[in-house]
Design an enzyme around this catalytic site. Sequence first.
Site, short mmCIF file in Angstrom:
data_model
loop_
_atom_site.label_atom_id
_atom_site.label_comp_id
_atom_site.label_asym_id
_atom_site.label_seq_id
_atom_site.Cartn_x
_atom_site.Cartn_y
_atom_site.Cartn_z
CD GLN A 33 -2.89 -1.16 2.32
OE1 GLN A 33 -2.67 -1.90 3.26
NE2 GLN A 33 -3.94 -0.36 2.29
NE ARG A 75 -0.17 -3.62 12.21
CZ ARG A 75 -1.18 -3.77 11.36
NH1 ARG A 75 -1.81 -2.72 10.86
NH2 ARG A 75 -1.58 -4.98 11.00
CG HIS A 88 -0.84 -5.60 5.75
ND1 HIS A 88 -0.91 -4.99 6.97
CD2 HIS A 88 -1.92 -5.16 5.06
CE1 HIS A 88 -1.97 -4.21 7.03
NE2 HIS A 88 -2.61 -4.29 5.87
CG ASN A 141 -3.38 -6.77 8.62
OD1 ASN A 141 -3.60 -6.24 9.69
ND2 ASN A 141 -4.05 -6.46 7.52
CD GLU A 142 -7.89 -6.12 8.29
OE1 GLU A 142 -8.32 -6.27 7.13
OE2 GLU A 142 -7.98 -5.06 8.91
CG ASN A 165 -6.36 -4.34 12.06
OD1 ASN A 165 -5.54 -4.08 12.94
ND2 ASN A 165 -6.01 -4.83 10.88
CE1 TYR A 172 -9.92 1.60 9.67
CE2 TYR A 172 -9.76 -0.76 10.04
CZ TYR A 172 -9.19 0.42 9.62
OH TYR A 172 -7.91 0.44 9.16
CD GLU A 201 -5.22 -1.95 9.64
OE1 GLU A 201 -6.35 -1.74 9.14
OE2 GLU A 201 -4.35 -2.65 9.09
CD1 TRP A 252 -6.00 2.76 7.31
CD2 TRP A 252 -4.24 1.45 7.80
NE1 TRP A 252 -5.48 2.32 6.13
CE2 TRP A 252 -4.40 1.51 6.40
CE3 TRP A 252 -3.18 0.70 8.34
CZ2 TRP A 252 -3.53 0.85 5.52
CZ3 TRP A 252 -2.35 0.04 7.46
CH2 TRP A 252 -2.53 0.11 6.06
CD GLU A 267 -6.74 2.67 2.63
OE1 GLU A 267 -7.24 1.54 2.85
OE2 GLU A 267 -5.95 3.22 3.41
#
Length: 511
Positions: free
Chosen positions: A53, A109, A153, A198-199, A340, A342, A409, A456, A463
């Site tokens: 990213q 990070r 990631h 990650n995720e 993470n 949101y 995040e 984040w 993105e």
Amino acid sequence: MVGLMRLSPSFICFMCVHAVVMVDAHLQLSSGLMSRSDFPTGFVFGAGSSAYQIEGAAAEDGRKPSIWDTFTHAGKMIDMSTGDIASDQYHHYKEDVKLMHETGLEAYRFSISWNRLIPDGHGAVNPKGLNYYNNLINELVDYGIEPHVTLSHLDIPRSLQDEYDGYLSPKFIEDFTAYADTCFKEFGDRVKHWITFNEPNIQTITGNDLGNGPPNRCSYPFGVNCSTGNSTTEPYIGAHMILLSHASAVQLYRENYQEIQKGQIGITILALWFEPVCDSPDDIAAKQRMLDFHLGWFLDPLVYGDYPATMRNIVGSRLPFFTENDSKQLKSSYDFIGLNHYSSLPVEDQPITFNKYGSDYIRDISVKGLSSKSLHQMKSTMPVDSRSLQRLLEYVNLKYKNPAVVIHENGLRGHGDNCNAQALNDTERVEYLQSYIESLLLSIRNGSDVRGYFVWSFMDCFELIDGYRSHYGLYAVDFNDARRKRYPRMSAKWFSSFLAKEKNSAKISSH
Ligand SMILES: *[C@@H]1O[C@H](CO)[C@@H](O)[C@H](O)[C@H]1NC(C)=O
Ligand SMILES: *[C@@H]1O[C@H](CO)[C@@H](O)[C@H](O)[C@H]1NC(C)=O
Ligand SMILES: *[C@@H]1O[C@H](CO)[C@@H](O)[C@H](O)[C@H]1NC(C)=O
Ligand SMILES: *[C@@H]1O[C@H](CO)[C@@H](O)[C@H](O)[C@H]1NC(C)=O
Ligand SMILES: *[C@@H]1O[C@H](CO)[C@@H](O)[C@H](O)[C@H]1NC(C)=O
């Protein structure tokens, strides 16, 4: 019409949610009274990014493609964009670390691009890749900024995808462990915080069920536009292999490195919160089902050594089994759990099968309010209620034996032109961050063992959901400028004043 609408169940249910929220109103901290020094000793504040990213330099210095390069170059992004240049941190890392220092970041990070370090996924290390990450890490350490490093990631080397379908194969476990070994050996003298994946709980859904992310696999009718895949089985197989790869890397770290390097290792999952639309037993059960599939899918094996019973019952033979050894290796294979977070999503019981563009995972959960669209846009702007974070942390505390947690995040999406005056004066983002950090403080005071918080993102980047159509950065990046000039947003100034450690520093707001 109006009368009918007033009587419609969905309207009544909407009132339910409202009532549920009101009960907790007393948990709010009055805004502006919080400061950096209210957080426990050792707590760390930072901001984040990921390799594909932010780095750019996609075809430079020996880097070979990841599954993201394949995906973007096939024109699969909504804006047809790629991460070929992105924020060009590869060429601007010194300038960026200086910006981090000026902002007062305590930690950064970022992720290592596996295919930059080991271009074929296994075999030879790329000396220029090694050099880049050594330089970045040294620069951070020189400024006293802790590197928190993610090994994968959402990007895995394309060659491993071509060779054996990546994380669908048990061969992936060995290759990931060897890659992790290289990272511990080369960087572990300076890197004390490792995140294996990650995720993975969304990677397998977008990549192998909906097919709207790399490796772009799915099967009709659960996903469309894939030439290969099996939505009913692959997400569960992929998650299983990722869990075993994680456990294997952690075992290696603990056996060969941890005692000498004195670092910590964990895994990071997407952790949204869910609210039942109605206070009815059916909706409450739907919420629990959602939590089991979204969080329990990874947290249950890590804490208890097996998938949640809910998943076993619903997914049946499509859900792989752990051997006794697997379970033993998985249990407690973390020093911290990364979350993470949101926003929260409303869920409602629904005895559906599936719709044409739905997902097999969604069918398995059978909750309404969760569509392939909301799954795909999980990070988009939902109604902001930072108490979702308090509820999430309380749930994780009670259900998973109060693990050490790091919020890896949290941030607010902005749309459209990212560099105009309005996009730079991001007062909504300031309010969002302040409100979530306050919620975090309340959770810590209530007994949650939270060790860190990362915004984040540090700067605008490519993105994963919609390329350059949205932005989260504390710093804006002018993607039309060949030099990718960076501009501080109001949120960068706010975060900086908050981190300045002065009592009540967070009072300095945008107004
Ligand atoms: C499938 O691909 C076509 C062409 O790229 C696109 O127009 C369509 O929106 C895609 N369908 C879905 C459901 O993503
Ligand atoms: C997916 O795998 C299952 C189990 O092996 C099989 O029954 C099903 O036919 C497969 N579906 C597709 C689209 O290949
Ligand atoms: C289980 O682990 C033990 C000890 O690590 C090992 O000796 C044994 O071969 C393993 N068993 C299987 C079936 O993998
Ligand atoms: C604190 O914990 C108690 C007991 O688990 C719970 O009832 C309460 O809602 C929590 N408050 C917050 C702010 O998390
Ligand atoms: C930023 O926006 C707020 C309203 O959202 C406004 O009050 C303030 O004057 C703006 N600041 C600048 C520097 O434009």
